[in-house]
Design a protein around this motif. Structure first.
Motif, PDB file in Angstrom:
ATOM      1  N   ARG A 163      88.918-108.617 -23.665  1.00 63.29           N
ATOM      2  CA  ARG A 163      87.467-108.426 -23.645  1.00 63.29           C
ATOM      3  C   ARG A 163      86.954-108.059 -25.041  1.00 63.29           C
ATOM      4  NH1 ARG A 163      87.332-104.484 -20.318  1.00 63.29           N
ATOM      5  NH2 ARG A 163      87.226-105.745 -18.420  1.00 63.29           N
ATOM      6  N   ALA A 164      87.675-107.156 -25.717  1.00 66.66           N
ATOM      7  CA  ALA A 164      87.255-106.721 -27.045  1.00 66.66           C
ATOM      8  C   ALA A 164      87.358-107.850 -28.063  1.00 66.66           C
ATOM      9  CB  ALA A 164      88.100-105.528 -27.492  1.00 66.66           C
ATOM     10  N   GLY A 169      84.908-112.059 -31.653  1.00 66.10           N
ATOM     11  CA  GLY A 169      84.796-113.389 -32.271  1.00 66.10           C
ATOM     12  C   GLY A 169      84.971-114.554 -31.330  1.00 66.10           C
ATOM     13  N   GLY A 170      84.769-114.312 -30.046  1.00 65.67           N
ATOM     14  CA  GLY A 170      84.898-115.400 -29.088  1.00 65.67           C
ATOM     15  C   GLY A 170      86.335-115.866 -28.922  1.00 65.67           C
ATOM     16  N   SER A 173      88.853-115.657 -31.851  1.00 64.98           N
ATOM     17  CA  SER A 173      89.537-114.389 -32.095  1.00 64.98           C
ATOM     18  C   SER A 173      90.747-114.237 -31.191  1.00 64.98           C
ATOM     19  CB  SER A 173      88.573-113.224 -31.867  1.00 64.98           C
ATOM     20  OG  SER A 173      89.216-111.984 -32.105  1.00 64.98           O
ATOM     21  N   ILE A 174      90.608-114.650 -29.932  1.00 66.46           N
ATOM     22  CA  ILE A 174      91.725-114.559 -28.994  1.00 66.46           C
ATOM     23  C   ILE A 174      92.875-115.472 -29.420  1.00 66.46           C
ATOM     24  CG2 ILE A 174      92.436-115.049 -26.612  1.00 66.46           C
ATOM     25  CD1 ILE A 174      89.659-114.157 -25.713  1.00 66.46           C
ATOM     26  N   PHE A 175      92.527-116.634 -29.984  1.00 64.70           N
ATOM     27  CA  PHE A 175      93.545-117.609 -30.383  1.00 64.70           C
ATOM     28  C   PHE A 175      93.925-117.500 -31.862  1.00 64.70           C
ATOM     29  CE2 PHE A 175      92.543-119.459 -26.341  1.00 64.70           C
ATOM     30  CZ  PHE A 175      93.677-120.162 -25.972  1.00 64.70           C
ATOM     31  N   PRO A 247      92.689-106.262 -38.576  1.00 65.55           N
ATOM     32  CA  PRO A 247      91.274-106.320 -38.214  1.00 65.55           C
ATOM     33  C   PRO A 247      90.635-107.612 -38.706  1.00 65.55           C
ATOM     34  CG  PRO A 247      91.836-104.179 -39.152  1.00 65.55           C
ATOM     35  CD  PRO A 247      93.020-105.078 -39.376  1.00 65.55           C
ATOM     36  N   ALA A 248      89.591-108.029 -38.030  1.00 66.52           N
ATOM     37  CA  ALA A 248      88.893-109.264 -38.397  1.00 66.52           C
ATOM     38  C   ALA A 248      88.447-109.206 -39.853  1.00 66.52           C
ATOM     39  CB  ALA A 248      87.685-109.476 -37.488  1.00 66.52           C
ATOM     40  N   GLY A 249      88.679-110.300 -40.579  1.00 68.14           N
ATOM     41  CA  GLY A 249      88.254-110.375 -41.978  1.00 68.14           C
ATOM     42  C   GLY A 249      89.285-109.922 -42.980  1.00 68.14           C
ATOM     43  N   THR A 250      90.407-109.376 -42.512  1.00 64.56           N
ATOM     44  CA  THR A 250      91.446-108.908 -43.433  1.00 64.56           C
ATOM     45  C   THR A 250      92.067-110.077 -44.181  1.00 64.56           C
ATOM     46  OG1 THR A 250      91.956-107.065 -41.940  1.00 64.56           O
ATOM     47  CG2 THR A 250      93.593-107.598 -43.638  1.00 64.56           C
TER      48      THR A 250
END
Length: 303
Positions: A163-164, A169-170, A173-175, A247-250
């Motif tokens: 869920r998070a 990122g939709g 992000s999961i994939f 984390p996203a963007g790293t």
């Protein structure tokens, strides 16, 4: 003891397996693999994703996990691979069987069993559909394995992580890490199945078939197949774990992970987690192939 005709051509020793039986037997094998190997997988991921000096090795991970969370700590994140393992391993063995059938269907090809290169093709082919299931499962598992405990715990379980990630990122992000997963599992699966086929055939009694192998022979061939896979899969696995846990963007992608890792930690960091991966490789994959072979034999007796 059966022998190869030469290094390139292997005489046929096993009958063709139906797609349904390959699928079901792969699921049984996968469940056995996760139950045996998950604590070692947790140690591998912790070592790969933690700063240098956090852990002294596999035993240190086990010790700290037991102290913080008890025995349950060694199985943190297992629900995701355990729930997903049946379709993942089922698809893997089904796709491997399909890959072998594709080779047999090549126009003009002689009616013989596969050679080593053809087994490798079927093994690599098996990783393609499997990756579509493996990547999101691994992404969620890695996040659960690397999150803190107590007040630092961020997620309550795999559904909470999914869920998070979707909110973050939709589906992308999961994939995240799908390409890295295929980079690991394509060559790794080729080595995995080639090693198993070669070792299994070398252990078949003279004049016998694969059904004449005893459980210890199956365990040995399966365990060595796992060792063969992880011998070449660790570097891309390190990159995948870093990419999926960050984390996203790293990072902008797997190439960026490699660049940063080499710059900050050196090439030796590509082999982080090799110890627990090898500790896990033999028993987990021995259990996997034992589950595959004997569930297949049971199904052959019934239908």
């Amino acid at each position: 003891m059966s022998e190869f005709a030469d290094a390139k051509t292997i005489e046929k020793v096993v009958p063709e397996t139906s797609a349904v039986k390959s699928f079901l037997s792969g699921g049984f094998g996968g469940i056995a693999s996760v139950l045996v190997g998950h604590p070692f997988d947790l140690a591998k991921v912790r070592i790969q994703t933690s700063p240098n000096g956090t852990y002294k090795g596999t035993i240190d991970v086990f010790s700290k996990s037991l102290k913080a969370d008890g025995v349950r700590g060694l199985y943190r994140g297992m629900s995701t691979p355990l729930v997903g393992v049946t379709p993942i391993f089922a698809v893997s063995f089904w796709a491997y069987d399909l890959g072998k059938k594709i080779v047999h269907a090549i126009p003009g090809r002689e009616p013989r069993d596969l050679n080593l290169a053809e087994f490798a093709f079927a093994g690599f082919f098996s990783a393609i559909p499997t990756t579509l299931l493996m990547s999101p499962t691994e992404r969620i598992k890695v996040i659960l394995q690397t999150q803190g405990t107590g007040a630092n715990k961020l997620y309550n379980g795999p559904v909470d992580v999914a869920r998070a990630l979707y909110k973050e990122g939709g589906m992308a992000s999961i994939f995240r890490g799908t390409g890295a997963t295929l980079l690991r599992d394509g060559p790794g699966s080729a080595a995995y199945f080639v090693a198993y086929e070669v070792i299994k055939r070398s252990l078949i009694p003279a004049g016998g078939t694969a059904n004449d192998l005893n459980p210890l022979s199956v365990l040995f061939a399966g365990g060595m197949a796992g060792v063969a896979m992880w011998t070449i899969a660790i570097p891309p696995d390190v990159l995948k774990s870093r990419l999926q846990s960050a984390p996203a963007g790293t990072y902008t992608g797997i190439a960026d992970v490699l660049r940063v890792l080499l710059k900050t930690e050196g090439p030796q960091a590509l082999f982080k987690g090799l110890g627990p991966a090898m500790f896990r490789a033999f028993p987990a994959n021995a259990a996997c192939f034992l589950g595959v072979e004997y569930s297949l034999r049971a199904m052959n007796m019934v239908f």
